[in-house]
Design an enzyme around this catalytic site. Structure first.
Site, PDB file in Angstrom:
ATOM      1  N   ASP A 275     -16.980 -81.048 -41.727  1.00 62.84           N
ATOM      2  CA  ASP A 275     -17.432 -81.203 -40.356  1.00 62.84           C
ATOM      3  C   ASP A 275     -18.720 -80.375 -40.226  1.00 62.84           C
ATOM      4  OD1 ASP A 275     -17.315 -81.632 -37.446  1.00 62.84           O
ATOM      5  OD2 ASP A 275     -16.668 -79.541 -37.363  1.00 62.84           O
TER       6      ASP A 275
ATOM      7  N   ASP B 180     -20.484 -78.997 -36.658  1.00 58.56           N
ATOM      8  CA  ASP B 180     -20.461 -77.988 -35.605  1.00 58.56           C
ATOM      9  C   ASP B 180     -19.183 -77.158 -35.667  1.00 58.56           C
ATOM     10  OD1 ASP B 180     -22.932 -78.611 -33.963  1.00 58.56           O
ATOM     11  OD2 ASP B 180     -21.953 -80.562 -33.951  1.00 58.56           O
TER      12      ASP B 180
END
Length: 222
Positions: free
Chosen positions: A18, A20
């Site tokens: 991922d 953020d």
């Protein structure tokens, strides 16, 4: 590090990340923009902000079901504002060096951000863009749907179950679990302790990677 050690006991075909909260911290910038948007639309900011993390903007706005609000147009507005505001965006400790230690064809990033925003934030944090980058435009359903992680694994030529997914947010963890992949949870940006059976780290300085004779990735504690 959590009690679970299974991720250190096997080899992986690829690592999927991922963005953020996992390789960079964009919370300050995101919450500045979403707070202002929420105020303009009469949304309770305190209750709303925890729901924005890890999800696509269009999914966040659609979920509110506000009368007279066109989700696609508002998502485009949010994205433009976020591209303009990257103040305070930094890497998660050790993330850039860890990513740079990986073979280019053995890792990918799967983010709920649109591509232009993802590239802008990575540049701001000093993160090198991967060869395989799955963004909001690449899937019909965002996290917690596993489509993004499945697509990333496919493009790297591996099965999702042979990938280790690095995540931080609840919807991303659900997406990874639905994809059938083992998880490493990054806790750096968590305000409250996370109860999870998955392995956890607060910094990439806690781990290192080696490539074995078959070209597979093996994770070790530093």
């Amino acid at each position: 590090m959590s009690a679970e050690t299974s991720v250190f006991d096997r080899a992986f075909g690829a690592f999927l990340f991922d963005m953020d909260g996992t390789v960079l911290n964009s919370i300050a910038a995101a919450e500045r923009i979403w707070s202002a948007w929420a105020v303009r639309h009469g949304v309770d900011v305190e209750a709303f902000l925890p729901t924005i993390h890890g999800a696509r903007a269009i999914d966040t706005i659609t979920r509110l079901d506000l009368p007279g609000v066109e989700a696609e147009a508002q998502a485009a507005f949010i994205t433009a504002a976020e591209i303009d505001d990257v103040e305070g965006i930094v890497e998660i400790p050790g993330a850039a060096a860890f990513l740079n230690s990986l073979p280019a064809q053995r890792w990918a990033m799967v983010t709920s951000a649109p591509r232009d925003l993802a590239l802008r934030r990575m540049a701001a944090a000093g993160i090198t863009a991967p060869a395989v980058l799955i963004t909001a435009e690449d899937v019909k359903a965002g996290k917690p749907d596993p489509a993004g992680y499945r697509l990333a694994a496919q493009r790297l030529g591996v099965e999702p179950g042979d990938c280790l997914i690095f995540e931080d947010a609840a919807v991303g963890i659900q997406a990874a679990e639905a994809a059938g992949a083992p998880l490493m949870i990054i806790t750096t940006t968590h305000q409250h302790p996370l109860e999870t059976a998955h392995a956890t780290i607060a910094s990439y300085d806690a781990i290192r990677v080696q490539v074995d004779g078959q070209g597979l990735l093996r994770l070790f504690e530093s």
